[in-house]
Design a protein around this motif. Sequence first.
Motif, PDB file in Angstrom:
ATOM      1  N   GLU A 208      -9.048  -0.242   0.541  1.00  0.00           N
ATOM      2  CA  GLU A 208      -8.987  -1.698   0.042  1.00  0.00           C
ATOM      3  C   GLU A 208     -10.431  -2.406   0.285  1.00  0.00           C
ATOM      4  O   GLU A 208     -10.722  -3.021  -0.699  1.00  0.00           O
ATOM      5  CB  GLU A 208      -8.121  -2.413   1.111  1.00  0.00           C
ATOM      6  CG  GLU A 208      -6.450  -2.140   1.020  1.00  0.00           C
ATOM      7  CD  GLU A 208      -5.968  -3.437   2.025  1.00  0.00           C
ATOM      8  OE1 GLU A 208      -6.354  -3.506   3.041  1.00  0.00           O
ATOM      9  OE2 GLU A 208      -4.682  -3.315   1.772  1.00  0.00           O
TER      10      GLU A 208
ATOM     11  N   ARG B 193      -5.573   2.938   4.776  1.00  0.00           N
ATOM     12  CA  ARG B 193      -5.415   1.571   3.858  1.00  0.00           C
ATOM     13  C   ARG B 193      -6.670   0.773   3.798  1.00  0.00           C
ATOM     14  O   ARG B 193      -7.152   0.235   2.807  1.00  0.00           O
ATOM     15  CB  ARG B 193      -4.223   0.744   4.374  1.00  0.00           C
ATOM     16  CG  ARG B 193      -4.056  -0.361   3.800  1.00  0.00           C
ATOM     17  CD  ARG B 193      -2.673  -1.269   4.241  1.00  0.00           C
ATOM     18  NE  ARG B 193      -3.450  -2.514   4.338  1.00  0.00           N
ATOM     19  CZ  ARG B 193      -2.875  -3.282   5.449  1.00  0.00           C
ATOM     20  NH1 ARG B 193      -2.051  -3.016   6.231  1.00  0.00           N
ATOM     21  NH2 ARG B 193      -3.294  -4.650   5.488  1.00  0.00           N
TER      22      ARG B 193
ATOM     23  N   THR C  17       0.466   6.912   5.802  1.00  0.00           N
ATOM     24  CA  THR C  17      -0.547   6.014   5.546  1.00  0.00           C
ATOM     25  C   THR C  17      -0.786   5.429   7.085  1.00  0.00           C
ATOM     26  O   THR C  17      -0.044   5.475   8.062  1.00  0.00           O
ATOM     27  CB  THR C  17      -0.247   4.652   4.815  1.00  0.00           C
ATOM     28  OG1 THR C  17       1.110   4.155   5.228  1.00  0.00           O
ATOM     29  CG2 THR C  17       0.266   5.175   3.264  1.00  0.00           C
TER      30      THR C  17
ATOM     31  N   PHE D 140       0.998  -1.197  -0.149  1.00  0.00           N
ATOM     32  CA  PHE D 140       0.105   0.105  -0.056  1.00  0.00           C
ATOM     33  C   PHE D 140       0.919   1.359   0.048  1.00  0.00           C
ATOM     34  O   PHE D 140       0.578   2.331  -0.679  1.00  0.00           O
ATOM     35  CB  PHE D 140      -0.872   0.107   1.153  1.00  0.00           C
ATOM     36  CG  PHE D 140      -2.072   1.108   1.085  1.00  0.00           C
ATOM     37  CD1 PHE D 140      -3.195   1.315   0.426  1.00  0.00           C
ATOM     38  CD2 PHE D 140      -1.802   2.339   2.064  1.00  0.00           C
ATOM     39  CE1 PHE D 140      -3.907   2.206   0.394  1.00  0.00           C
ATOM     40  CE2 PHE D 140      -2.789   3.337   2.101  1.00  0.00           C
ATOM     41  CZ  PHE D 140      -3.897   3.172   1.313  1.00  0.00           C
TER      42      PHE D 140
END
Length: 164
Positions: free
Chosen positions: A120, A116, A73, A47
């Motif tokens: 996703e 993340r 992130t 990621f």
Amino acid sequence: MDSQDRMPSAARSRPVRRRRRDRHGRGLRGPLLPPAAPARRTPGERFEDLVADAVERLAPRVGPAVEQTRFRTAMIPDRLDQRISALQTWGSGAVDDPLGDSTRDPDGTPVITLYRRPLEARAGGAGTSPDHGLLAELVYATLVEQWAALTGVDPASIDPDQQD
């Protein structure tokens, strides 16, 4: 008289077999992939690679200001429980998007955070691995939106090809 003379002749002539599996028959020991193999990277590292690629794609469009910006992130948004309760109370129109966040540090440095797990999930990763191409596009689109929110410009002026 040495020790081989005391052993029966059948024991001396038997070849030594090497075991290729562990004692309990569970398979090979140790890693299956070398540490440098791309498949060995964790989902978080993959990621972060997508975010780095999106920043490189954004840099020519926004100029040198991208160099003074910190990109982070995180697994999930902070205060997620507050967002969920607000979503249940007020509906989806009143809750900010949990895909990313744009703020400034106390010293004034712009910080863009991409989350993340929500990205996703939108890329089809509910219980399975997300579609890599779709995830890359979502990461870039979210980065453009967060950059636009941070700078106060329209996302279409940053990248006219982006769709809602």
